[in-house]
Write an enzyme that holds these catalytic residues in place. Structure first.
Site, PDB file in Angstrom:
ATOM      1  N   VAL A 124       1.340  -1.362  -0.064  1.00  0.00           N
ATOM      2  CA  VAL A 124      -0.132   0.168   0.200  1.00  0.00           C
ATOM      3  C   VAL A 124       0.495   1.120  -0.154  1.00  0.00           C
ATOM      4  CG1 VAL A 124      -2.358  -1.009   0.948  1.00  0.00           C
ATOM      5  CG2 VAL A 124      -0.280  -0.342   2.440  1.00  0.00           C
ATOM      6  N   ASN A 147      -4.582  -0.948   8.334  1.00  0.00           N
ATOM      7  CA  ASN A 147      -3.724  -1.476   9.580  1.00  0.00           C
ATOM      8  C   ASN A 147      -2.414  -2.081   9.171  1.00  0.00           C
ATOM      9  OD1 ASN A 147      -3.474  -3.695  11.819  1.00  0.00           O
ATOM     10  ND2 ASN A 147      -3.131  -4.765  10.403  1.00  0.00           N
ATOM     11  N   SER A 176      -1.473   4.547  16.889  1.00  0.00           N
ATOM     12  CA  SER A 176      -0.879   3.356  17.886  1.00  0.00           C
ATOM     13  C   SER A 176      -0.877   4.952  19.367  1.00  0.00           C
ATOM     14  CB  SER A 176       0.492   3.781  17.488  1.00  0.00           C
ATOM     15  OG  SER A 176       1.169   3.307  18.834  1.00  0.00           O
ATOM     16  N   TYR A 230       7.845   5.920  14.071  1.00  0.00           N
ATOM     17  CA  TYR A 230       6.737   4.954  14.237  1.00  0.00           C
ATOM     18  C   TYR A 230       6.051   6.215  14.842  1.00  0.00           C
ATOM     19  CZ  TYR A 230       4.021   1.658  15.552  1.00  0.00           C
ATOM     20  OH  TYR A 230       2.382   0.571  15.833  1.00  0.00           O
ATOM     21  N   ALA A 231       6.376   6.631  16.191  1.00  0.00           N
ATOM     22  CA  ALA A 231       5.172   7.626  16.696  1.00  0.00           C
ATOM     23  C   ALA A 231       4.965   9.237  15.495  1.00  0.00           C
ATOM     24  CB  ALA A 231       5.508   8.525  17.952  1.00  0.00           C
ATOM     25  N   ALA A 232       5.601   9.213  14.917  1.00  0.00           N
ATOM     26  CA  ALA A 232       4.544  10.518  14.017  1.00  0.00           C
ATOM     27  C   ALA A 232       4.453   9.977  13.108  1.00  0.00           C
ATOM     28  CB  ALA A 232       6.668  11.361  13.084  1.00  0.00           C
ATOM     29  N   SER A 233       4.874   8.717  12.355  1.00  0.00           N
ATOM     30  CA  SER A 233       3.686   8.606  11.521  1.00  0.00           C
ATOM     31  C   SER A 233       2.019   7.901  11.621  1.00  0.00           C
ATOM     32  CB  SER A 233       4.630   6.844  10.870  1.00  0.00           C
ATOM     33  OG  SER A 233       4.263   6.208  11.609  1.00  0.00           O
TER      34      SER A 233
END
Length: 243
Positions: A62, A88, A140, A153-156
């Site tokens: 994706v 997801n 998240s 990860y947190a930024a995304s």
């Protein structure tokens, strides 16, 4: 929304939370489009078909705009509609930011945030034309709190929350809803691999003193798909870790 006979597309649905979400919708009588980058196990497909629904597997990444377009177009061609889209698919490349490479950041962003945009970009015109549809984006808890070693990860995941709110505002005029779910610590292959010491530390942050299960996220997704008056919201499924 009555889900019987509806078409539900779930990205990142070969295992874990994505698989649980797909099963929860199949239990409601929805036809399922499974998506992942690698082949999906036959037992997953058989399990879903046992609920008496039709299951289609459309492989693809994706994070690639054209691949996401192909996913939505093939789902529409197979089932004549796309009623629910669950974003997801996600990856993590955890490192302290002083050690994080540009590739670590870009890869996480490309799948988690841009991948979510890509599928929405191609599904939304169909839903607006139908004047009905539900988009559910899996973010998240760290997208709300931040976390050391997970800046990318947190930024995304934080970006997904902002994207959700904007899409909700644009889509509301045609009765299409868009919401986010922010899981906390969930029992998955990733958490199973953690040391007992790390797990104990994580549990101290959760008021309910236990990890969540994939079905907890799946049940939230089904709940959101059945409401036509909840949109632009972030549903926290985290055991009270962040309130």
């Amino acid at each position: 929304m009555n889900l019987t006979g509806k078409t539900v597309v779930v990205t990142g649905s070969s295992r874990g939370i994505g698989e649980a979400i797909a099963e929860a919708f199949a239990m409601q009588g929805a036809n399922i489009v499974l998506n992942a980058r690698k082949p999906i196990a036959e037992e997953v497909i058989t399990k879903l078909e046992a609920y008496g629904v039709q299951v289609e597997t459309i492989l693809g990444d994706v994070s690639d705009f054209e691949s996401a377009k192909e996913l939505i177009e093939q789902a529409k061609k197979r089932f004549n509609s796309v009623d629910v889209l669950v974003n997801n698919a996600g990856i993590n490349r955890d490192k302290l930011i002083m050690r994080m490479t540009e590739e670590d950041f870009d890869a996480t962003y490309e799948v988690n945030l841009k991948g979510t945009f890509n599928t929405i970009r191609h599904a939304l015109p169909l839903m607006l034309k139908q004047k009905t549809g539900t988009i559910i984006n899996v973010s998240s808890v760290v997208g709300e709190t931040g976390n050391a070693g997970q800046a990318n990860y947190a930024a995304s995941k934080a970006g997904i929350i902002g994207l959700t709110k904007s899409v909700a505002r644009e889509a509301a005029m045609r009765g299409v809803t868009c919401n986010a779910i922010t899981p906390g610590f969930i029992e998955t292959d990733m958490t199973a691999a953690l040391s007992e010491k790390v797990k104990e530390t994580m549990l101290t942050q959760i008021p309910l003193k236990r990890f969540g299960k994939s079905k907890d996220i799946a049940e939230a997704a089904v709940f959101l798909s059945k409401s036509d008056y909840i949109t632009g919201q972030t549903i926290r499924v985290n055991g009270g870790m962040y309130m």
